[in-house]
Design an enzyme around this catalytic site. Structure first.
Site, mmCIF file in Angstrom:
data_model
loop_
_atom_site.group_PDB
_atom_site.id
_atom_site.type_symbol
_atom_site.label_atom_id
_atom_site.label_comp_id
_atom_site.label_asym_id
_atom_site.label_seq_id
_atom_site.Cartn_x
_atom_site.Cartn_y
_atom_site.Cartn_z
ATOM 1 N N ARG A 147 -34.162 -3.714 -24.803
ATOM 2 C CA ARG A 147 -34.214 -2.450 -24.892
ATOM 3 C C ARG A 147 -34.615 -1.871 -26.253
ATOM 4 O O ARG A 147 -35.098 -0.688 -26.305
ATOM 5 C CB ARG A 147 -32.829 -1.942 -24.402
ATOM 6 C CG ARG A 147 -32.828 -0.384 -23.982
ATOM 7 C CD ARG A 147 -31.735 -0.012 -23.070
ATOM 8 N NE ARG A 147 -32.160 1.370 -22.480
ATOM 9 C CZ ARG A 147 -31.558 2.540 -22.473
ATOM 10 N NH1 ARG A 147 -30.403 2.563 -23.424
ATOM 11 N NH2 ARG A 147 -31.961 3.628 -22.217
ATOM 12 N N HIS A 178 -37.239 0.906 -26.932
ATOM 13 C CA HIS A 178 -37.152 2.261 -27.294
ATOM 14 C C HIS A 178 -37.791 2.354 -28.814
ATOM 15 O O HIS A 178 -38.263 3.584 -29.212
ATOM 16 C CB HIS A 178 -35.616 2.553 -27.359
ATOM 17 C CG HIS A 178 -35.178 3.035 -25.928
ATOM 18 N ND1 HIS A 178 -34.010 3.843 -25.958
ATOM 19 C CD2 HIS A 178 -35.693 2.546 -24.742
ATOM 20 C CE1 HIS A 178 -34.039 3.909 -24.485
ATOM 21 N NE2 HIS A 178 -35.025 3.324 -23.844
ATOM 22 N N HIS A 221 -36.133 -4.348 -15.947
ATOM 23 C CA HIS A 221 -34.795 -3.988 -15.368
ATOM 24 C C HIS A 221 -34.197 -5.156 -14.496
ATOM 25 O O HIS A 221 -33.167 -4.769 -13.976
ATOM 26 C CB HIS A 221 -34.857 -2.484 -14.650
ATOM 27 C CG HIS A 221 -34.745 -1.370 -15.494
ATOM 28 N ND1 HIS A 221 -35.013 0.037 -15.189
ATOM 29 C CD2 HIS A 221 -34.511 -1.286 -16.899
ATOM 30 C CE1 HIS A 221 -34.748 0.814 -16.074
ATOM 31 N NE2 HIS A 221 -34.680 0.014 -17.258
ATOM 32 N N TRP A 253 -28.660 -4.458 -12.178
ATOM 33 C CA TRP A 253 -29.496 -4.274 -11.107
ATOM 34 C C TRP A 253 -29.559 -5.500 -10.170
ATOM 35 O O TRP A 253 -29.937 -5.280 -9.258
ATOM 36 C CB TRP A 253 -30.832 -4.063 -11.923
ATOM 37 C CG TRP A 253 -31.394 -2.644 -12.536
ATOM 38 C CD1 TRP A 253 -31.645 -1.539 -11.720
ATOM 39 C CD2 TRP A 253 -31.061 -2.312 -13.617
ATOM 40 N NE1 TRP A 253 -31.962 -0.355 -12.735
ATOM 41 C CE2 TRP A 253 -31.419 -1.002 -14.158
ATOM 42 C CE3 TRP A 253 -30.420 -2.941 -15.045
ATOM 43 C CZ2 TRP A 253 -31.586 -0.146 -15.332
ATOM 44 C CZ3 TRP A 253 -30.524 -2.028 -16.120
ATOM 45 C CH2 TRP A 253 -31.115 -0.849 -16.015
#
Ligand code: DDH
Length: 285
Positions: A43, A47, A170, A186
């Site tokens: 992540r 980002h 995800h 998830w």
């Protein structure tokens, strides 16, 4: 007197195979989340890169600006300090690596070591100052749907197939109420890189979670797994859904497309030195 050292750019003084191994050594920690920093490393890399705007050619991983307070403080970046702090000792150990290279490489290591595909990666990003931070609002808002997701990713230069492949990340990690406000993983194996984002999305029945938090879905059967409103867009939108069905049925196709799209993401807007080699790191045992 040798002056050749003075003219060697810093990025050439780093043994990236060695950095790869040392990042891999930082992944496991039984006291952190599901036992791995891998998901939060992925992540962080995303980002750091996903701020790119192809029109103005601003943002992207070059500059490593996500480490500066101005950008680290964007709501979407909540919690990424866990990844940055974990990697900081390596910046001390390898002072010639840029933060921008370190953070993107950490994403590559995590994808590969958690069982995903080999991701081509190049060094040579340079760090920039706080003045180069992008404005808030360039990363996707999980409460929105397909139109918003397209606006955000088309701005970076991705097409529908690439967007659908990227969101398969995800399969990893979870949502934290303390970070995004959303809650849960998830699927049941959040530290393995799989095509389970797609199989879960298609095969489970998703119902609104009954709680005081932000609107999200949980699987009807166990209530343990989650989908964001933005995730559900990949099931509802017929163009995205084509790829979801393909990747659910064919993990190899997902791995191949993810590797390409993720590598592209980490390179958006980067002006690499002409002689920067492309690495395809060997996954460790
Ligand atoms: Fe994501 N993501 N993401 N995501 N993401 C969250 C967690 C993780 C969206 C929202 C959220 C990508 C696309 C989207 C990962 C990778 C990628 C969380 C929860 C939210 C919210 C954060 C928290 O509470 O800790 C939205 C919206 C989109 C979209 O619109 C498409 C992409 C493209 C990637 C990628 O890596 C290529 C990963 C990994 C996590 C798990 C992090 C963790 O700490 O665990």
């Amino acid at each position: 007197y040798f002056y050749s050292n003075e003219t060697t750019p810093s990025w050439k003084k780093v043994n990236y195979n060695s950095v790869y191994k040392d990042i891999a050594g930082l992944l496991e920690d039984e006291d952190y989340d599901d036992g791995s920093y891998g998901p939060v490393f992925v992540r962080l890399a995303w980002h750091a890169s996903g701020t790119y705007d192809k029109k103005t050619r601003t943002g992207g991983s070059d500059g490593g600006t996500i480490r500066h307070t101005a950008e680290a403080g964007h709501g979407a970046n909540n919690g990424l300090e866990h990844a940055r702090d974990r990697l900081e000792p390596l910046k001390k150990q390898y002072p010639n690596i840029s933060y921008a290279d370190l953070y993107t490489l950490a994403g590559v290591v995590a994808v590969q070591e958690l069982g995903g595909p080999t991701v081509r990666w190049r060094p040579g990003r340079e760090d920039k100052t706080e003045a180069d931070c992008t404005p808030d609002g360039r990363l996707p808002d999980a409460a929105q749907g397909a139109d918003h997701v397209r606006d955000i990713f088309y701005r970076m230069g991705f097409n529908d197939q690439e967007i659908a492949a990227l969101v398969g990340a995800h399969a990893l990690g979870r949502c934290h109420t303390s970070r995004s406000g959303f809650d849960g993983p998830w699927n049941a194996s959040p530290t393995s890189f799989t095509n389970f984002f797609y199989t879960e999305l298609l095969n489970s029945t998703w119902v609104p979670k009954k709680w005081n938090g932000p609107f999200q879905y949980v699987d009807k059967e166990s209530g343990q797994f989650m989908m964001l409103p933005a995730d559900m867009a990949f099931k509802k939108d017929s163009e995205f859904r084509k790829y979801v069905e393909k990747y659910a049925a064919d993990q190899d196709a997902f791995f191949e497309d993810f590797a390409k799209a993720f590598s592209k993401l980490l390179e958006l807007g980067v002006k690499f030195p002409e002689d920067a080699p492309v690495y395809e790191f060997k996954t460790l045992e």
